[in-house]
Design an enzyme around this catalytic site. Structure first.
Site, short mmCIF file in Angstrom:
data_model
loop_
_atom_site.label_atom_id
_atom_site.label_comp_id
_atom_site.label_asym_id
_atom_site.label_seq_id
_atom_site.Cartn_x
_atom_site.Cartn_y
_atom_site.Cartn_z
N LYS A 418 -26.24 -18.01 51.42
CA LYS A 418 -25.29 -17.36 52.33
C LYS A 418 -25.55 -15.85 52.42
O LYS A 418 -25.47 -15.26 53.49
CB LYS A 418 -23.86 -17.62 51.87
CG LYS A 418 -23.40 -19.05 52.03
CD LYS A 418 -21.92 -19.21 51.77
CE LYS A 418 -21.52 -18.69 50.41
NZ LYS A 418 -22.19 -19.38 49.30
N THR A 420 -28.39 -14.34 51.97
CA THR A 420 -29.63 -14.15 52.72
C THR A 420 -29.38 -14.31 54.22
O THR A 420 -29.88 -13.53 55.03
CB THR A 420 -30.68 -15.18 52.25
OG1 THR A 420 -30.75 -15.16 50.84
CG2 THR A 420 -32.04 -14.85 52.82
N ARG A 442 -20.33 -8.93 48.29
CA ARG A 442 -19.75 -8.73 46.96
C ARG A 442 -20.79 -8.15 46.01
O ARG A 442 -21.99 -8.38 46.17
CB ARG A 442 -19.25 -10.07 46.41
CG ARG A 442 -18.03 -10.62 47.11
CD ARG A 442 -17.69 -12.00 46.60
NE ARG A 442 -18.71 -12.97 46.95
CZ ARG A 442 -18.83 -14.17 46.39
NH1 ARG A 442 -17.98 -14.54 45.43
NH2 ARG A 442 -19.78 -15.01 46.77
N LYS A 453 -28.39 -17.84 37.64
CA LYS A 453 -28.42 -17.72 39.10
C LYS A 453 -29.35 -16.61 39.59
O LYS A 453 -29.93 -16.69 40.66
CB LYS A 453 -27.00 -17.45 39.62
CG LYS A 453 -26.88 -17.39 41.13
CD LYS A 453 -25.42 -17.23 41.52
CE LYS A 453 -25.26 -17.15 43.04
NZ LYS A 453 -25.83 -15.93 43.61
N ALA A 672 -15.54 -17.32 43.62
CA ALA A 672 -14.74 -18.14 44.53
C ALA A 672 -14.16 -19.38 43.86
O ALA A 672 -13.19 -19.95 44.34
CB ALA A 672 -15.57 -18.55 45.74
N PHE A 703 -19.31 -19.68 47.82
CA PHE A 703 -19.46 -21.13 47.71
C PHE A 703 -19.20 -21.82 49.06
O PHE A 703 -19.48 -21.27 50.12
CB PHE A 703 -18.60 -21.69 46.59
CG PHE A 703 -19.00 -21.19 45.23
CD1 PHE A 703 -20.32 -21.26 44.81
CD2 PHE A 703 -18.07 -20.61 44.38
CE1 PHE A 703 -20.70 -20.80 43.55
CE2 PHE A 703 -18.45 -20.15 43.12
CZ PHE A 703 -19.76 -20.25 42.72
N PHE A 792 -36.22 -23.78 54.74
CA PHE A 792 -37.16 -23.64 53.63
C PHE A 792 -38.54 -24.11 54.09
O PHE A 792 -38.67 -24.86 55.05
CB PHE A 792 -36.71 -24.46 52.42
CG PHE A 792 -35.45 -23.95 51.75
CD1 PHE A 792 -34.72 -22.90 52.28
CD2 PHE A 792 -34.99 -24.54 50.59
CE1 PHE A 792 -33.57 -22.43 51.66
CE2 PHE A 792 -33.84 -24.09 49.95
CZ PHE A 792 -33.12 -23.03 50.50
N TRP A 821 -35.82 -15.53 55.87
CA TRP A 821 -36.45 -15.38 54.55
C TRP A 821 -37.93 -15.04 54.71
O TRP A 821 -38.45 -14.19 53.98
CB TRP A 821 -36.29 -16.68 53.76
CG TRP A 821 -36.84 -16.60 52.36
CD1 TRP A 821 -36.24 -16.05 51.27
CD2 TRP A 821 -38.12 -17.07 51.92
NE1 TRP A 821 -37.05 -16.15 50.16
CE2 TRP A 821 -38.22 -16.77 50.53
CE3 TRP A 821 -39.19 -17.72 52.54
CZ2 TRP A 821 -39.33 -17.10 49.77
CZ3 TRP A 821 -40.29 -18.05 51.78
CH2 TRP A 821 -40.37 -17.74 50.41
#
Length: 968
Positions: A418, A420, A442, A453, A672, A703, A792, A821
């Site tokens: 999200k 990205t 955030r 992560k 979240a 999330f 991807f 990306w």
């Protein structure tokens, strides 16, 4: 520092609001003509030199009127009249603005002040005079200049100082926009270049030029001799003359050909002569002669008075212009953004390599490009800066831009990008479509950064840079939260210890000590007295019962809800025992640590809309319950003011940029699953003003849409009053395959083959279950949905086409693939067009539930309509807490569900869109300061643990280059 009587009597400069022309310094008597109240002191007779020397003028008898005055009177009237008109126009639009001229002088010569005061009275502006000692130092002058630079009430600064005091350091210290005498290098350069749209010309030079024009209407081709003199005034005068077509010749007093040059000149201006003079027989009969020289002994002649007045008139004109420019600067500024070029490589390098290859713009340059004022910025190094909340006051009348929320489907443990997508979208909107846009993200917690992560700066060619600074410490907001949270924890245990070991009298004597024989309550203690229903403010008047009620919080150790926090994943701090040292006198109890971003203070930071609102929310935080069943707050502990002090800088959003040079606000970072999971209200509000009516603010919810988006609408939008225009729902083929029946995905383990090979059946299953449900959830709130498929390299075209097709069939207004990306903003152009199109359509926003519904019904509404549950099951403890919160008057607060992010249900292994389940509510807690009730669904931990192989194995520092490696 030696200051005159004025500074000692007046202290700091204070202009008090009032009627037109008001502005008297604190403790200084008003003086001057009616309508222009000035900051004055009794006049003295000594004179001073510097940039406003006295002039003796000889223009010849043909220019003298019968009353002995000169024709420059007409110039003076024109300048005064035009300045008056400008002043009237300025105050018609801005009645509260009063232009102010500040004069810094050495010594106590009042002649200059009297002339400027008289002129100010005609125009209607204010003057303040700061008198330094005659032998004041360079540092003393600079100190006063810097104060005036930062005072928004001062619109012009005049340095009435000896030439020797006007050093390079002094001139460099003066802000060019307040340099109404045009003596700074920048203003001199603007004069030479002919660009006066922002600069100022020396009032004295303009006055001299006016006199020369009155002497001879045809100045072009005439020769003017400038005798002696160096510095800004002489340079400005020479430049103005040359621009008027005159031949300006400079000569030293000691020159051998001085007499010859004087006899040939059409006009002579004598500068800095001291006691030197030029015989009158040297001048041509019709030559104009102007002496610019302080003369302590010469009586003021009509000619001198005219020159002083004309100079003062031009000076006040510059002050009014400065004020007008300042007002204009306060208005919304169109963006002049310089984008950074991307040159994407194949294969795509690591995130940190991409970040390091791009040189970010200096943050002050970025701020200027997006319309921020220098005084609204607090730089933290070269690449990031805090933005002051005063921006909201400055742009309060500006319409907001369009508001876009980025949410997602239920993610795999790897995350679906999200952040990205958010960054790719703003890069596409601004760097490629040339639409103003701001990303609001955030701040990442260091727990996940060093855990499993990794960072949260985006990825590939859609990142916030420098990503190391973004992911590590940033501007210290989370550390401030940690300090504030743990101060509360320390205050709780210390208060319990002291209450357990002291009598009422001893507690009262220590809480309200006698200082110099006087005992007083502090303001925060008076607030507690008021809450207790005690109206007295005299400590001696309290009854023993009132003293006992005041000093004893009587916290029940078993009902303390406040825990300490740490910004590190540390599972062994989830439950601890404290107070085991002998000095704690047996005050042993069980408690625990949460991760810092789970602190209620983080939620308050994210939801507050002003410093005052944050202060009030911090005071309302409930830390536990007394033995009598009353909630105990941080205000009762007496710590809320200190919390606000610790958080006063954290409330300001941090400005950074993307790889393509577009602006980003980074602020707050609540999770979240255990909090409301959104960036701050203030960051969004600031950004919505800056982008302008046609711009976009793209903010992210944590999330899946069932968690972060639901809380965004029901909690954040209630707090902010803002309404989004579009929801971007992020999906990936990988996550859709998982929801369509694919094998489990685990962090750190290789992806199963099903996620690498094409599998349309799994993709379709995920689309018809989880994607469909998340689109439905978004549409519950009446907002159009655009699905952004984060592509991807393992995704096939058939899979991509299938997702977009089914998403539209499920109710999305559009669905597009995103290649940011690998390509940066160019790879998200389709998404940018789709968002722009959707934002132009009308929306029908609505909340999911009414706040006045019973707490249990609000929980049930979320469980059934968002998660797909049949019903909820409240534990006895949860029911008891709900009853308690209703008794305390908290029943109207919105709901913040603490639930796993890995499933729509409470069961992490149930993928897709589960149905037929009952949602168990094991406990219900309240964050009163943040303003929500949070039910705990199933087993939820507020302190993550470290995996077998944390990210920190790969993170290191090159001691030579200081470059960080291993961050992602």
């Amino acid at each position: 520092m030696r200051l005159s009587i004025l500074r000692r009597a007046c202290g700091s400069l204070r202009i008090h609001p009032g009627s037109r022309g008001s502005g008297v310094a604190h403790k200084c008597p008003p003086a001057g003509p009616a309508g222009c109240r000035l900051i004055l002191r009794p006049a003295s007779g000594s004179s001073s030199g510097g940039t406003s020397p006295r002039e003796a003028v000889r223009l010849g008898k043909k220019h003298r009127r019968e009353d002995g005055r000169f024709e420059s009177d007409s110039s003076l009237k024109k300048v005064v009249q035009s300045t008056k008109e400008a002043m009237v126009a300025l105050q018609r639009k801005n009645p509260s603005i009063q232009p102010l001229l500040a004069i810094i002088q050495a010594g106590e010569d009042d002649r200059l002040l009297e002339i400027n005061k008289k002129m100010a009275g005609k125009i209607g502006l204010n003057i303040t005079q700061l008198c330094l000692a005659e032998q004041c130092s360079e540092d003393e002058i600079i100190e006063e200049v810097l104060k005036l630079n930062e005072d928004p009430r001062v619109h012009g600064v005049y340095l009435h100082l000896p030439p020797a005091s006007l050093t390079s350091r002094v001139l460099d210290a003066l802000k060019p926009e307040k340099d109404i005498d045009g003596i700074t290098d920048l203003n001199m350069g603007r004069l030479v270049r002919g660009d006066l749209s922002k600069g100022f010309v020396s009032p004295m030079a303009r006055a001299v030029l006016d006199l020369l024009e009155k002497h001879d209407n045809q100045l072009e081709g005439k020769t003017v001799l400038l005798v002696g003199g160096e510095g800004p005034f002489a340079s400005a005068l020479q430049c103005l003359m040359e621009k008027s077509g005159m031949a300006a010749v400079k000569i030293n007093w000691s020159s051998r050909i001085l007499k010859q040059q004087v006899m040939q000149a059409d006009a002579v201006v004598l500068l800095g002569s001291g006691k030197m003079d030029v015989p009158s027989t040297w001048f041509r009969p019709e030559a104009a002669v102007i002496r610019c020289e302080p003369d302590d002994h010469a009586a003021e002649t009509p000619s001198e008075s005219e020159l002083w007045s004309l100079t003062a008139a031009y000076r006040t004109q510059n002050v009014v212009r400065s004020c007008s420019r300042w007002i204009q600067e306060q208005q919304y500024r169109p963006w002049r953004l310089r984008n950074l070029k991307l040159q994407p490589l194949t294969p795509v390098p690591s995130d940190i390599e991409i970040s390091r290859a791009q040189m970010p713009k200096p943050v002050d340059q970025l701020a200027q490009e997006v319309g921020l004022l220098p005084e609204e910025l607090e730089a933290y190094g070269r690449n990031k800066a805090k933005v002051r909340l005063s921006l909201l006051d400055r742009l309060h009348a500006e319409p907001d831009g369009k508001y876009v929320l980025v949410a997602g489907i239920t993610p795999t443990p790897l995350g679906e990008g999200k952040s990205t997508v958010t960054i790719g979208l703003v890069q596409a909107l601004t760097a490629h479509l040339k639409l103003n846009s701001f990303a609001c993200l955030r701040q990442p917690s260091q727990g996940p950064t060093f855990g499993v992560k990794g960072g949260a700066a985006g990825g590939g060619y859609a990142q916030v840079i420098p990503m190391e600074e973004f992911n590590l410490h940033l501007t210290g907001d989370i550390h401030a939260i940690t300090a504030a949270n743990n101060l509360v924890a320390a205050a709780i245990d210390a208060r319990m210890l002291h209450e357990a070991t002291q009598s009422d009298k001893a507690l009262f004597n220590r809480l309200v000590p006698s200082v110099n024989g006087v005992r007083r309550f502090s303001p925060i203690q008076i607030s507690r007295l008021r809450r207790l229903g005690i109206n007295s403010t005299d400590p001696a008047s309290l009854t023993p019962q009132e003293v006992s009620a005041f000093v004893r919080l009587d916290l029940d150790p078993s009902k303390i809800t406040w825990q300490r926090v740490l910004d590190t994943n540390d599972r062994f701090l989830r439950k601890i025992t404290i107070g085991q040292a002998s000095t704690e006198k047996g005050q042993i109890r069980e408690t625990g640590f949460d991760i810092a971003v789970a602190s209620e203070i983080m939620a308050i930071l994210a939801l507050a809309d002003s410093l005052e609102d944050m202060r009030n929310r911090l005071a309302c935080m409930v830390v536990g319950t007394s033995r009598s069943g009353r909630p105990v707050t941080t205000e009762d502990l007496g710590v809320s003011g200190a919390l606000a002090v610790l958080m006063k800088d954290a409330i300001k959003p941090t400005l950074m940029q993307t790889l393509e040079g577009t602006p980003v606000f980074v602020h707050a970072g609540p999770f979240a699953n255990i909090a409301h999971g959104n960036s701050s209200v203030l960051a969004d509000k600031l950004a919505l003003k800056l982008v302008g009516q046609d711009g976009f603010v793209v903010t992210e919810a944590g999330f899946g849409a069932d968690i972060g988006m639901e809380k965004f609408f029901n909690i954040k939008c209630r707090a902010s009053g803002l309404r989004p225009n579009v929801v971007v729902l992020v999906a990936t083929v990988r996550a859709l395959k998982m929801h369509g029946g694919g094998p489990n995905v685990s962090a750190g383990a290789p992806l199963p083959q099903e996620y690498i090979d094409e599998n349309l059946s799994l993709v379709a299953g995920g689309c018809h279950s989880n994607l469909r449900k998340q689109i439905q959830i978004a549409r519950l709130f009446g907002i159009p949905v655009v699905v952004g498929l984060n592509v991807f390299k393992t995704d096939t075209q058939a899979e991509i086409d299938l997702v977009c097709q089914i998403a539209k069939e499920c109710g999305a207004s559009d669905a597009v693939p995103c290649h940011h990306w690998a390509q940066g903003g160019r790879g998200s152009l389709e998404l940018a067009h789709a968002v722009n199109e959707a934002a132009s359509r009308p929306s029908n926003f609505q909340f999911l539930y009414d706040r006045e519904m019973p707490i249990a019904e609000k929980i049930r509404t979320i469980a059934q309509r968002v998660y797909g549950a049949d019903d909820i099951e409240l534990s006895p403890a949860a029911e008891a807490k709900i009853d308690y919160y209703n008794q305390q008057g908290y029943g109207a607060l919105p709901i913040c569900m603490a639930k796993t992010h890995l499933s729509l249900s409470h069961m992490p292994d149930k993928k897709g869109a589960p149905t037929g389940f009952v949602l168990p509510i094991r406990e219900v807690r309240a964050s009163i300061g943040a303003g929500f009730i949070y039910p705990l669904v199933g087993t939820m931990s507020t302190m993550p643990g470290l995996p077998t192989r944390p990210c920190f194995y790969d993170i290191d520092l090159d001691p030579v280059t200081e470059e960080i490696t291993g961050l992602f």
